[in-house]
Scaffold this motif. Structure first.
Motif, mmCIF file in Angstrom:
data_model
loop_
_atom_site.group_PDB
_atom_site.id
_atom_site.type_symbol
_atom_site.label_atom_id
_atom_site.label_comp_id
_atom_site.label_asym_id
_atom_site.label_seq_id
_atom_site.Cartn_x
_atom_site.Cartn_y
_atom_site.Cartn_z
ATOM 1 N N SER A 207 37.862 16.643 -17.797
ATOM 2 C CA SER A 207 37.650 17.714 -18.783
ATOM 3 C C SER A 207 38.587 18.874 -18.510
ATOM 4 N N ARG A 208 38.708 19.243 -17.241
ATOM 5 C CA ARG A 208 39.616 20.340 -16.876
ATOM 6 C C ARG A 208 41.061 19.991 -17.227
ATOM 7 N N GLN A 209 41.474 18.757 -16.944
ATOM 8 C CA GLN A 209 42.837 18.343 -17.264
ATOM 9 C C GLN A 209 43.075 18.420 -18.772
ATOM 10 N N ALA A 210 42.125 17.920 -19.553
ATOM 11 C CA ALA A 210 42.277 17.938 -21.013
ATOM 12 C C ALA A 210 42.367 19.369 -21.536
ATOM 13 N N VAL A 211 41.486 20.238 -21.044
ATOM 14 C CA VAL A 211 41.497 21.636 -21.478
ATOM 15 C C VAL A 211 42.796 22.310 -21.047
ATOM 16 N N ASP A 212 43.232 22.071 -19.814
ATOM 17 C CA ASP A 212 44.486 22.664 -19.332
ATOM 18 C C ASP A 212 45.671 22.201 -20.170
ATOM 19 N N GLU A 213 45.723 20.911 -20.488
ATOM 20 C CA GLU A 213 46.837 20.398 -21.300
ATOM 21 C C GLU A 213 46.798 20.972 -22.710
ATOM 22 N N LEU A 214 45.611 21.057 -23.292
ATOM 23 C CA LEU A 214 45.511 21.631 -24.638
ATOM 24 C C LEU A 214 45.920 23.101 -24.633
ATOM 25 N N ARG A 215 45.483 23.854 -23.646
ATOM 26 C CA ARG A 215 45.883 25.271 -23.565
ATOM 27 C C ARG A 215 47.402 25.389 -23.422
ATOM 28 N N ALA A 216 47.992 24.537 -22.582
ATOM 29 C CA ALA A 216 49.445 24.559 -22.404
ATOM 30 C C ALA A 216 50.147 24.169 -23.699
ATOM 31 N N TYR A 217 49.608 23.201 -24.412
ATOM 32 C CA TYR A 217 50.194 22.806 -25.699
ATOM 33 C C TYR A 217 50.165 23.991 -26.669
ATOM 34 N N PHE A 218 49.002 24.626 -26.806
ATOM 35 C CA PHE A 218 48.874 25.748 -27.741
ATOM 36 C C PHE A 218 49.738 26.939 -27.318
ATOM 37 N N ALA A 219 50.048 27.046 -26.032
ATOM 38 C CA ALA A 219 50.912 28.121 -25.543
ATOM 39 C C ALA A 219 52.394 27.766 -25.685
ATOM 40 N N GLY A 220 52.691 26.561 -26.163
ATOM 41 C CA GLY A 220 54.075 26.136 -26.321
ATOM 42 C C GLY A 220 54.710 25.689 -25.023
ATOM 43 N N GLU A 221 53.894 25.391 -24.011
ATOM 44 C CA GLU A 221 54.406 25.000 -22.701
ATOM 45 C C GLU A 221 54.341 23.494 -22.460
ATOM 46 N N LEU A 222 53.676 22.755 -23.316
ATOM 47 C CA LEU A 222 53.512 21.312 -23.135
ATOM 48 C C LEU A 222 53.907 20.600 -24.425
ATOM 49 N N THR A 223 54.764 19.607 -24.306
ATOM 50 C CA THR A 223 55.213 18.879 -25.496
ATOM 51 C C THR A 223 54.737 17.434 -25.516
ATOM 52 N N GLY A 224 54.033 17.015 -24.474
ATOM 53 C CA GLY A 224 53.507 15.652 -24.432
ATOM 54 C C GLY A 224 52.272 15.592 -23.559
ATOM 55 N N PHE A 225 51.216 15.001 -24.063
ATOM 56 C CA PHE A 225 49.955 14.899 -23.331
ATOM 57 C C PHE A 225 49.989 13.716 -22.368
ATOM 58 N N THR A 226 49.336 13.895 -21.226
ATOM 59 C CA THR A 226 49.252 12.824 -20.241
ATOM 60 C C THR A 226 47.816 12.380 -19.986
ATOM 61 N N VAL A 227 46.834 13.071 -20.571
ATOM 62 C CA VAL A 227 45.440 12.675 -20.348
ATOM 63 C C VAL A 227 45.244 11.247 -20.848
ATOM 64 N N PRO A 228 44.457 10.460 -20.127
ATOM 65 C CA PRO A 228 44.178 9.107 -20.613
ATOM 66 C C PRO A 228 43.304 9.167 -21.868
ATOM 67 N N LEU A 229 43.598 8.284 -22.815
ATOM 68 C CA LEU A 229 42.860 8.229 -24.080
ATOM 69 C C LEU A 229 42.128 6.911 -24.211
ATOM 70 N N SER A 230 41.003 6.954 -24.892
ATOM 71 C CA SER A 230 40.343 5.725 -25.326
ATOM 72 C C SER A 230 39.768 5.999 -26.703
ATOM 73 N N ILE A 231 40.098 5.115 -27.614
ATOM 74 C CA ILE A 231 39.609 5.246 -28.985
ATOM 75 C C ILE A 231 38.785 4.001 -29.277
ATOM 76 N N PRO A 232 37.457 4.145 -29.216
ATOM 77 C CA PRO A 232 36.587 2.972 -29.271
ATOM 78 C C PRO A 232 36.331 2.394 -30.662
ATOM 79 N N ARG A 233 36.925 2.985 -31.689
ATOM 80 C CA ARG A 233 36.660 2.478 -33.032
ATOM 81 C C ARG A 233 37.942 2.482 -33.848
ATOM 82 N N GLY A 234 37.841 1.925 -35.049
ATOM 83 C CA GLY A 234 38.981 1.900 -35.949
ATOM 84 C C GLY A 234 39.414 0.486 -36.276
ATOM 85 N N SER A 235 39.834 0.302 -37.515
ATOM 86 C CA SER A 235 40.336 -1.007 -37.945
ATOM 87 C C SER A 235 41.691 -1.262 -37.286
ATOM 88 N N ASP A 236 42.169 -2.486 -37.381
ATOM 89 C CA ASP A 236 43.490 -2.805 -36.842
ATOM 90 C C ASP A 236 44.568 -1.936 -37.497
#
Length: 160
Positions: free
Chosen positions: A42-71
C-alpha cells in the motif's frame, strides 16, 4: 482487499491492494475496507502515485493483478500499458493493435471498465483527431493527466 485514499491534484484517489498486488484504483474515496497505508505494498502504491502526480514518475512498478475482464478487455488493458508516457493513441488505433479494427467503440467500453485507471493509463486513449472523449473519471481529470504527462515529457526532452 485494502483500500487506501490519497489526496491528489485530481481529488481523492483510492487504491486497492490484495496483499500481493494492486488490484484496483478509483477516482474518489472508497469507504469499504478502508485502511491506512501501513502495508508495504500500500505504501509503495501510494508513494508511486504521489510521485506520478508530482511529475516525478513516468512508469509504475507496483505489481498488478486484474481478476476480471473478457479476453478483449484484457487485450485492450495490456495495450494501454504499452502506450508511452506523454503519448496517446485513438480508440481506433488500439482496436487495430488488438486485432479488431472495427471495434473502436468496444475499446471505449473496455476503457470504461478498466479497474486500475491511471496505473493502467486509459487516459492516454483519445478520440479521432485527438479529441477528448469519454473518461470514467471525467474529462477534466483526463485533460489534467494528459497535460501533466505532456509537460513532464517536454521538460525531460529539454533537459536531454
Amino acid at each position: 482487499m485494502r483500500w487506501t485514499v490519497l489526496d491528489s491534484p485530481i481529488g481523492e484517489f483510492s487504491v486497492a491492494t490484495d496483499g500481493d498486488s494492486v488490484c484496483g484504483t478509483h477516482f474518489g474515496r472508497v469507504e469499504s475496507g478502508l485502511d491506512e497505508p501501513d502495508h508495504e505494498l500500500s505504501r509503495q502504491a501510494v508513494d508511486e502515485l504521489r510521485a506520478y502526480f508530482a511529475g516525478e514518475l513516468t512508469g509504475f512498478t507496483v505489481p498488478l493483478s486484474i481478476p476480471r475482464g473478457s479476453d478483449f478487455e484484457r487485450a485492450v488493458w495490456r495495450e494501454m500499458t504499452r502506450i508511452p508516457y506523454g503519448q496517446t493513441l485513438t480508440y481506433g488505433e488500439v482496436a487495430r493493435r488488438v486485432g479488431d479494427p472495427g471495434a473502436a467503440r468496444a475499446v471505449g467500453v473496455a476503457c470504461n471498465r478498466n479497474p486500475v485507471p491511471v496505473i493502467v493509463p486509459c487516459h492516454r486513449i483519445v478520440g479521432a483527431g485527438a479529441k477528448l472523449v469519454g473518461f470514467g473519471g471525467g474529462l477534466d481529470r483526463k485533460r489534467y493527466l494528459l497535460e501533466l504527462e505532456a509537460r513532464v515529457d517536454f521538460e525531460r526532452a529539454l533537459l536531454g
